[in-house]
Design a protein around this motif. Sequence first.
Motif, PDB file in Angstrom:
ATOM      1  N   TYR A  27     -35.854 -73.487  46.556  1.00 29.79           N
ATOM      2  CA  TYR A  27     -36.241 -73.074  45.208  1.00 29.79           C
ATOM      3  C   TYR A  27     -36.316 -74.247  44.231  1.00 29.79           C
ATOM      4  O   TYR A  27     -36.661 -74.064  43.064  1.00 29.79           O
ATOM      5  CB  TYR A  27     -35.260 -72.030  44.661  1.00 29.79           C
ATOM      6  CG  TYR A  27     -33.800 -72.445  44.656  1.00 29.79           C
ATOM      7  CD1 TYR A  27     -33.300 -73.288  43.663  1.00 29.79           C
ATOM      8  CD2 TYR A  27     -32.913 -72.000  45.629  1.00 29.79           C
ATOM      9  CE1 TYR A  27     -31.968 -73.663  43.633  1.00 29.79           C
ATOM     10  CE2 TYR A  27     -31.580 -72.371  45.620  1.00 29.79           C
ATOM     11  CZ  TYR A  27     -31.106 -73.202  44.619  1.00 29.79           C
ATOM     12  OH  TYR A  27     -29.797 -73.586  44.603  1.00 29.79           O
ATOM     13  N   ILE A  65     -31.657 -71.314  33.911  1.00 31.64           N
ATOM     14  CA  ILE A  65     -31.511 -72.627  33.281  1.00 31.64           C
ATOM     15  C   ILE A  65     -30.941 -72.491  31.875  1.00 31.64           C
ATOM     16  O   ILE A  65     -30.026 -73.226  31.473  1.00 31.64           O
ATOM     17  CB  ILE A  65     -32.867 -73.357  33.238  1.00 31.64           C
ATOM     18  CG1 ILE A  65     -33.330 -73.709  34.655  1.00 31.64           C
ATOM     19  CG2 ILE A  65     -32.775 -74.625  32.384  1.00 31.64           C
ATOM     20  CD1 ILE A  65     -34.764 -74.190  34.733  1.00 31.64           C
ATOM     21  N   PRO A  77     -36.069 -68.458  36.980  1.00 29.88           N
ATOM     22  CA  PRO A  77     -35.638 -69.829  36.690  1.00 29.88           C
ATOM     23  C   PRO A  77     -35.342 -70.084  35.217  1.00 29.88           C
ATOM     24  O   PRO A  77     -34.326 -70.712  34.886  1.00 29.88           O
ATOM     25  CB  PRO A  77     -36.825 -70.673  37.176  1.00 29.88           C
ATOM     26  CG  PRO A  77     -37.482 -69.838  38.216  1.00 29.88           C
ATOM     27  CD  PRO A  77     -37.329 -68.427  37.739  1.00 29.88           C
ATOM     28  N   TYR A 131     -37.721 -74.502  40.051  1.00 28.31           N
ATOM     29  CA  TYR A 131     -36.838 -74.794  38.920  1.00 28.31           C
ATOM     30  C   TYR A 131     -37.244 -76.085  38.216  1.00 28.31           C
ATOM     31  O   TYR A 131     -37.116 -76.192  36.993  1.00 28.31           O
ATOM     32  CB  TYR A 131     -35.386 -74.865  39.400  1.00 28.31           C
ATOM     33  CG  TYR A 131     -34.747 -73.505  39.511  1.00 28.31           C
ATOM     34  CD1 TYR A 131     -33.839 -73.044  38.563  1.00 28.31           C
ATOM     35  CD2 TYR A 131     -35.074 -72.645  40.554  1.00 28.31           C
ATOM     36  CE1 TYR A 131     -33.267 -71.781  38.649  1.00 28.31           C
ATOM     37  CE2 TYR A 131     -34.517 -71.376  40.652  1.00 28.31           C
ATOM     38  CZ  TYR A 131     -33.610 -70.954  39.700  1.00 28.31           C
ATOM     39  OH  TYR A 131     -33.066 -69.699  39.785  1.00 28.31           O
TER      40      TYR A 131
END
Length: 280
Positions: free
Chosen positions: A204, A174, A170, A208
Motif C-alpha cells: 500500500y 494520514i 489513506p 499513501y
Amino acid sequence: DRLDDVKEQVLKYREHCYPILDKEERVVGILTRYHLLRPRRKRVVLVDHNEASQSVPGLEEAEIVEIIDHHRLDSLSTTMPIFIAAEPLGSVNTIIYQQYIRHGIMPDQYAARTMLTGIVADTLILRSPTTTMQDVQAVEMLARLAKVPSVQEFGEKLFSISDNLATQDPDTMILSDFKKYENGGTKMGIGQCEVTTLSDVQQYAQTYIDALQKIADAQALDWTLLMVTDVLRENSVLLASDNKANKDLPYAKIEDQIFDMPGVMSRKKQVIPMLSALWG
C-alpha cells in the motif's frame, strides 16, 4: 457560522437585528450590531497541542484559558495569565489523569478507560522512548479503575483495529494524527500510524505516497511524511512525498520515497529533532 463570516454581510444593511436559525430554520436567537461591536469570545482549553496552526479554525477569536500539553511550546500569546500544565511525558492523558488526582476526583470506569486508551496509544504500549515512570504509574492505576486485566492484550487489540492500512482510506489515516511544523521557512507535515506488522507495507506504500503529495499540495506544505510504526517489533517505515531533502534522510532506502527506520518509534523525540536539524 463564525461571527467574522457574517459580519460583512450584516454591515451591508441597516437592520438593527437579524434572526439566527437552526438547521430546521427555527429561530433560536437574535444577532444585533452590538454583538458585532462587543462579541462574546468562546473560552478554549488547548489539549495535546499549543500551536495555533494545529488548533481549530477561529482560535484567534477565542479566549485561551488553559493549555494541557506534552509537546514543545510554541510562541502562542494570551491576553491574560493562564493555567499551563505542560510536562515532558509520554501522553497528555497522563497529565489529565494527574489533574483528576490534583482536584481530588477519582475517574469512573469509562473516563479511566478513555485515558488508558490514550496513554497506551501515545506510548505504543509503554514501548516508546517518550514513556516515563509517571506514564507507567498512571497506566497501572487506570487499568485497575477501568477493569482491564492485561494492558498488553488491551494495547494489541487497540492497534489491530487499524492494522491493515491497505483497506483504510489513506487521507483519513494520514490526517488522523498529523502534525505541522515550520523551520527556516519550510513547512512540513508528518503523520504516524501504528500497526502490528510491516510485512505488507509495500503493498500500500505507493497509494499513501500519492496521498501525501496530494495533502502537501492542498495544504501548501513543502514536505509531507508518514511514519508507519510496528508497535510489537519496535520498528518503523517512513513514507515521504517528493522532496530534495529525501536524499539527506539518515535512513536506509527501501525504494524511492520509502525508508527503513529500525528502532525508531517516537515522532516527537526521535524524528522531529532530526528533521529540524536537517532543514536548519
